[in-house]
Enzyme design. Sequence first.
Site, PDB file in Angstrom:
ATOM      1  N   SER A   1      -2.947   2.925  -3.282  1.00  0.00           N
ATOM      2  CA  SER A   1      -3.594   2.119  -4.293  1.00  0.00           C
ATOM      3  C   SER A   1      -4.163   0.829  -3.723  1.00  0.00           C
ATOM      4  CB  SER A   1      -2.582   1.775  -5.389  1.00  0.00           C
ATOM      5  OG  SER A   1      -1.552   0.925  -4.866  1.00  0.00           O
TER       6      SER A   1
ATOM      7  N   LYS B   1      -3.453  -8.491  -2.331  1.00  0.00           N
ATOM      8  CA  LYS B   1      -3.595  -7.422  -3.322  1.00  0.00           C
ATOM      9  C   LYS B   1      -3.378  -7.992  -4.715  1.00  0.00           C
ATOM     10  CE  LYS B   1      -2.019  -2.723  -4.380  1.00  0.00           C
ATOM     11  NZ  LYS B   1      -1.217  -1.562  -3.935  1.00  0.00           N
TER      12      LYS B   1
ATOM     13  N   SER C   1       0.948   3.901  -0.726  1.00  0.00           N
ATOM     14  CA  SER C   1      -0.201   3.046  -0.997  1.00  0.00           C
ATOM     15  C   SER C   1      -0.503   1.989   0.057  1.00  0.00           C
ATOM     16  CB  SER C   1      -0.043   2.362  -2.363  1.00  0.00           C
ATOM     17  OG  SER C   1      -0.075   3.329  -3.379  1.00  0.00           O
TER      18      SER C   1
END
Length: 466
Positions: free
Chosen positions: A154, A81, A178
Amino acid sequence: MPAGLPFATITGLAAAYRRRELSPVEVTQAMLGRIEQLDPALRSFVTVTPEIALAQARKAEAEIARGAQRGPIHGVPIGLKDLCDTRGVRTTWGTMIQADRVPAADATVVAKLFDAGAIMLGKLKMTEGAFAAHHPAVAAPVNPWHADHWTGISSSGSGVAVAAGLCFGAIGSDTGGSIRLPSGANGVTGLKPTWGRVSRHGVRPLADSLDHLGPMTRSAGDAGVMFAVMAGPDPCDPTTLDAAVPDCLAHMDAGVRGLRIGIDPSWVHDGCLPETARVIGEARNVFAELGAAIIELAMPDRTRAMSEAWTQLCAAEAAVAHEAWFPARRSEYGKVLAGLLDKGRAVGGIEIARILQDRLVFAGELRTLFADVDLLLCPVHPFGNPTAPELLSILRQPGGGDAMLRYTAPFDMSGSPTITLPGGFDDRGMPVGFQLVGRHLDEALLVRAGHAFQRATDWHLRHPAL
């Protein structure tokens, strides 16, 4: 590319390396080719790193060939990420304010994965600052099951890449849901560890006291493998817990017979769409058939207040995280994140003090609850698998945002570990997940229960047609 390779498990890949049936170089080349073929449409990667990946693969291949296998993720291609610092590779945080930032050192979690022999395919897209929307200048990832549907937030790129077979696992982060929201939306498995289990050193924050890092994979076993590498104390992050990291695979086959799984029917079904309620009911039945005792209970009255208070606490901590740039560079922010930061700068100290006190009490109430049960069963969110317009309509309703986080934010407030599992499909053929919640530091039990469910079902083995 060998048939089925993109959807192989991490543990299966490691076994194939040991048997010399596959090599890290050929697997990495195949995955880079698949990214090149499919990701222009799926848009899960913000940066692909083929040179780094192939260099790491060649090193892993040479080590494995001479019998120096470092562990179960040695030679396994993964995605990171884009809030985790990577030396020499830009880390954008999903923002424009750091769009060209190139860190000088790896985040601790990245260094741990590299030390274990993992291969970095690239950096995965995320919402701006890890909040609720992608920056307007960023082309958002696309759900591989259907382009009209939500990817979750997210860790959107992580969910898409794992579901589409573009990597074998990915780092996600979870502040209000998330890891869990994109795991449910894309039909993958996500493990949110206990807060403090995984170092946040070198990771761009949304809200420091709420942020968790964890793995997103295609099975509970793979999540356990990645978690064991990622977790552990870190002198660079004094908030990490000085607790032994369990071998999640050691007792993974022990099943759930005799475990006590709690469920609050009123809380679980309040406002849930039928497809969500159906998935929870079917999961409950599977665990009961496997020998678990299903115990109906009442969640603490404070649970709902935790999801409502989360926004204010997150906003205040996010304002601290962005104070070097906001509001001075407001024009470079998207309106959703800017709105959160405005809210955070306006929250009063008394309000925050009240939230922190309630948060401590809620965590204590959960500890009391876990004296009577081993795990909790609940949805990821109430809304099935919405299209983008459906989700927008939900969020525009009074209390819509709080409803979205009803089952996730409370367990960020408490720091509790959770695992999200694919639990079925809605009438439109879209995946719907559910979550199990455990006691602090009980990630191994979550992996064990998730593995038992996945041995009895095949939802996690179904993949989007690409």
